[in-house]
Design a protein around this motif. Structure first.
Motif, PDB file in Angstrom:
ATOM      1  N   ASP A  82      32.703  37.216  22.728  1.00  0.00           N
ATOM      2  CA  ASP A  82      33.904  36.638  23.315  1.00  0.00           C
ATOM      3  C   ASP A  82      33.558  36.200  24.733  1.00  0.00           C
ATOM      4  O   ASP A  82      33.111  37.020  25.545  1.00  0.00           O
ATOM      5  CB  ASP A  82      35.022  37.670  23.326  1.00  0.00           C
ATOM      6  N   PRO A  83      33.726  34.920  25.072  1.00  0.00           N
ATOM      7  CA  PRO A  83      33.369  34.452  26.413  1.00  0.00           C
ATOM      8  C   PRO A  83      34.134  35.180  27.516  1.00  0.00           C
ATOM      9  O   PRO A  83      33.592  35.424  28.591  1.00  0.00           O
ATOM     10  CB  PRO A  83      33.713  32.964  26.395  1.00  0.00           C
ATOM     11  N   ALA A  84      35.384  35.545  27.262  1.00  0.00           N
ATOM     12  CA  ALA A  84      36.165  36.242  28.279  1.00  0.00           C
ATOM     13  C   ALA A  84      35.553  37.603  28.602  1.00  0.00           C
ATOM     14  O   ALA A  84      35.553  38.039  29.766  1.00  0.00           O
ATOM     15  CB  ALA A  84      37.606  36.405  27.813  1.00  0.00           C
ATOM     16  N   VAL A  85      35.017  38.267  27.593  1.00  0.00           N
ATOM     17  CA  VAL A  85      34.371  39.565  27.815  1.00  0.00           C
ATOM     18  C   VAL A  85      33.109  39.391  28.647  1.00  0.00           C
ATOM     19  O   VAL A  85      32.836  40.167  29.567  1.00  0.00           O
ATOM     20  CB  VAL A  85      34.064  40.249  26.462  1.00  0.00           C
ATOM     21  N   ALA A  86      32.340  38.354  28.358  1.00  0.00           N
ATOM     22  CA  ALA A  86      31.112  38.096  29.113  1.00  0.00           C
ATOM     23  C   ALA A  86      31.437  37.796  30.578  1.00  0.00           C
ATOM     24  O   ALA A  86      30.736  38.277  31.490  1.00  0.00           O
ATOM     25  CB  ALA A  86      30.337  36.938  28.482  1.00  0.00           C
ATOM     26  N   VAL A  87      32.490  37.025  30.832  1.00  0.00           N
ATOM     27  CA  VAL A  87      32.882  36.701  32.208  1.00  0.00           C
ATOM     28  C   VAL A  87      33.345  37.965  32.927  1.00  0.00           C
ATOM     29  O   VAL A  87      32.991  38.206  34.087  1.00  0.00           O
ATOM     30  CB  VAL A  87      33.978  35.610  32.228  1.00  0.00           C
ATOM     31  N   ALA A  88      34.123  38.805  32.227  1.00  0.00           N
ATOM     32  CA  ALA A  88      34.593  40.050  32.838  1.00  0.00           C
ATOM     33  C   ALA A  88      33.420  40.965  33.186  1.00  0.00           C
ATOM     34  O   ALA A  88      33.409  41.592  34.256  1.00  0.00           O
ATOM     35  CB  ALA A  88      35.559  40.755  31.886  1.00  0.00           C
TER      36      ALA A  88
ATOM     37  N   PRO B 214      40.573  33.236  35.944  1.00  0.00           N
ATOM     38  CA  PRO B 214      41.469  34.049  36.780  1.00  0.00           C
ATOM     39  C   PRO B 214      40.734  35.095  37.615  1.00  0.00           C
ATOM     40  O   PRO B 214      41.189  35.444  38.710  1.00  0.00           O
ATOM     41  CB  PRO B 214      42.406  34.712  35.759  1.00  0.00           C
ATOM     42  N   LEU B 215      39.605  35.583  37.145  1.00  0.00           N
ATOM     43  CA  LEU B 215      38.844  36.566  37.914  1.00  0.00           C
ATOM     44  C   LEU B 215      38.221  35.956  39.167  1.00  0.00           C
ATOM     45  O   LEU B 215      37.852  36.680  40.098  1.00  0.00           O
ATOM     46  CB  LEU B 215      37.760  37.208  37.044  1.00  0.00           C
ATOM     47  N   ALA B 216      38.133  34.631  39.205  1.00  0.00           N
ATOM     48  CA  ALA B 216      37.589  33.975  40.404  1.00  0.00           C
ATOM     49  C   ALA B 216      38.501  34.213  41.599  1.00  0.00           C
ATOM     50  O   ALA B 216      38.020  34.324  42.728  1.00  0.00           O
ATOM     51  CB  ALA B 216      37.393  32.485  40.148  1.00  0.00           C
ATOM     52  N   GLU B 217      39.807  34.293  41.350  1.00  0.00           N
ATOM     53  CA  GLU B 217      40.742  34.592  42.444  1.00  0.00           C
ATOM     54  C   GLU B 217      40.483  35.981  43.017  1.00  0.00           C
ATOM     55  O   GLU B 217      40.512  36.183  44.232  1.00  0.00           O
ATOM     56  CB  GLU B 217      42.193  34.469  41.970  1.00  0.00           C
ATOM     57  N   GLN B 218      40.193  36.925  42.146  1.00  0.00           N
ATOM     58  CA  GLN B 218      39.864  38.267  42.615  1.00  0.00           C
ATOM     59  C   GLN B 218      38.554  38.260  43.397  1.00  0.00           C
ATOM     60  O   GLN B 218      38.417  38.957  44.408  1.00  0.00           O
ATOM     61  CB  GLN B 218      39.776  39.246  41.446  1.00  0.00           C
ATOM     62  N   ALA B 219      37.605  37.462  42.936  1.00  0.00           N
ATOM     63  CA  ALA B 219      36.328  37.354  43.643  1.00  0.00           C
ATOM     64  C   ALA B 219      36.539  36.731  45.023  1.00  0.00           C
ATOM     65  O   ALA B 219      35.917  37.161  46.005  1.00  0.00           O
ATOM     66  CB  ALA B 219      35.339  36.530  42.819  1.00  0.00           C
ATOM     67  N   ARG B 220      37.423  35.737  45.108  1.00  0.00           N
ATOM     68  CA  ARG B 220      37.724  35.134  46.410  1.00  0.00           C
ATOM     69  C   ARG B 220      38.374  36.157  47.347  1.00  0.00           C
ATOM     70  O   ARG B 220      38.082  36.195  48.548  1.00  0.00           O
ATOM     71  CB  ARG B 220      38.617  33.912  46.219  1.00  0.00           C
ATOM     72  N   ALA B 221      39.260  36.969  46.796  1.00  0.00           N
ATOM     73  CA  ALA B 221      39.896  38.015  47.595  1.00  0.00           C
ATOM     74  C   ALA B 221      38.852  39.023  48.100  1.00  0.00           C
ATOM     75  O   ALA B 221      38.908  39.477  49.246  1.00  0.00           O
ATOM     76  CB  ALA B 221      40.978  38.720  46.778  1.00  0.00           C
ATOM     77  N   GLU B 222      37.884  39.344  47.241  1.00  0.00           N
ATOM     78  CA  GLU B 222      36.807  40.263  47.653  1.00  0.00           C
ATOM     79  C   GLU B 222      35.975  39.637  48.766  1.00  0.00           C
ATOM     80  O   GLU B 222      35.551  40.329  49.695  1.00  0.00           O
ATOM     81  CB  GLU B 222      35.923  40.612  46.460  1.00  0.00           C
ATOM     82  N   LEU B 223      35.746  38.329  48.683  1.00  0.00           N
ATOM     83  CA  LEU B 223      34.993  37.637  49.738  1.00  0.00           C
ATOM     84  C   LEU B 223      35.736  37.719  51.072  1.00  0.00           C
ATOM     85  O   LEU B 223      35.129  37.955  52.116  1.00  0.00           O
ATOM     86  CB  LEU B 223      34.751  36.171  49.377  1.00  0.00           C
ATOM     87  N   LYS B 224      37.049  37.516  51.027  1.00  0.00           N
ATOM     88  CA  LYS B 224      37.851  37.622  52.248  1.00  0.00           C
ATOM     89  C   LYS B 224      37.786  39.033  52.823  1.00  0.00           C
ATOM     90  O   LYS B 224      37.685  39.225  54.034  1.00  0.00           O
ATOM     91  CB  LYS B 224      39.296  37.224  51.980  1.00  0.00           C
ATOM     92  N   ARG B 225      37.830  40.025  51.945  1.00  0.00           N
ATOM     93  CA  ARG B 225      37.760  41.403  52.381  1.00  0.00           C
ATOM     94  C   ARG B 225      36.410  41.709  53.014  1.00  0.00           C
ATOM     95  O   ARG B 225      36.315  42.419  54.003  1.00  0.00           O
ATOM     96  CB  ARG B 225      38.014  42.350  51.194  1.00  0.00           C
ATOM     97  N   LEU B 226      35.340  41.132  52.469  1.00  0.00           N
ATOM     98  CA  LEU B 226      33.994  41.343  53.014  1.00  0.00           C
ATOM     99  C   LEU B 226      33.845  40.675  54.400  1.00  0.00           C
ATOM    100  O   LEU B 226      33.064  41.124  55.212  1.00  0.00           O
ATOM    101  CB  LEU B 226      32.927  40.794  52.069  1.00  0.00           C
TER     102      LEU B 226
END
Length: 100
Positions: free
Chosen positions: A54-60, A86-98
């Motif tokens: 499942d591509p979604a599982v691989a991305v997660a 949608p996980l890219a938004e979480q990654a962007r938030a992590e970048l801001k936090r870093l």
């Protein structure tokens, strides 16, 4: 004395040296036939390919790997590969936090 060539004699000698049971007439070598047959001697079906992931599982999983690494480069790479996910938004938030 005359010497006569005998192709039948030469063929017989080659078959003896090679072993008569190695190759069937007009077929595959016996070992290949045995490997392709099941217990009943019937030809086996070709092995099936496993189901695609499942591509979604691989991305997660990739996001979790970036999160575990916790580096700016890991999150930037994830966003570059999966910017629309949608996980890219979480990654962007992590970048801001870093950045803080």
């Amino acid at each position: 004395m005359r010497r006569r060539s005998s192709s039948a004699g030469l063929l017989g000698a080659l078959m003896t040296l090679a072993g008569f049971g190695h190759i069937t007439l007009g077929g595959l070598p016996v070992m290949v036939q045995n490997a392709n047959a099941d217990d009943n001697g019937k030809a086996a079906r070709a092995p099936s390919m496993p189901m695609a992931r499942d591509p979604a599982v691989a991305v997660a999983e990739e996001y979790e790997a970036a999160r575990r690494k916790g580096t700016r480069e890991a999150f930037e790479l994830f966003i570059a590969r999966h910017g629309d996910d949608p996980l890219a938004e979480q990654a962007r938030a992590e970048l801001k936090r870093l950045s803080r």
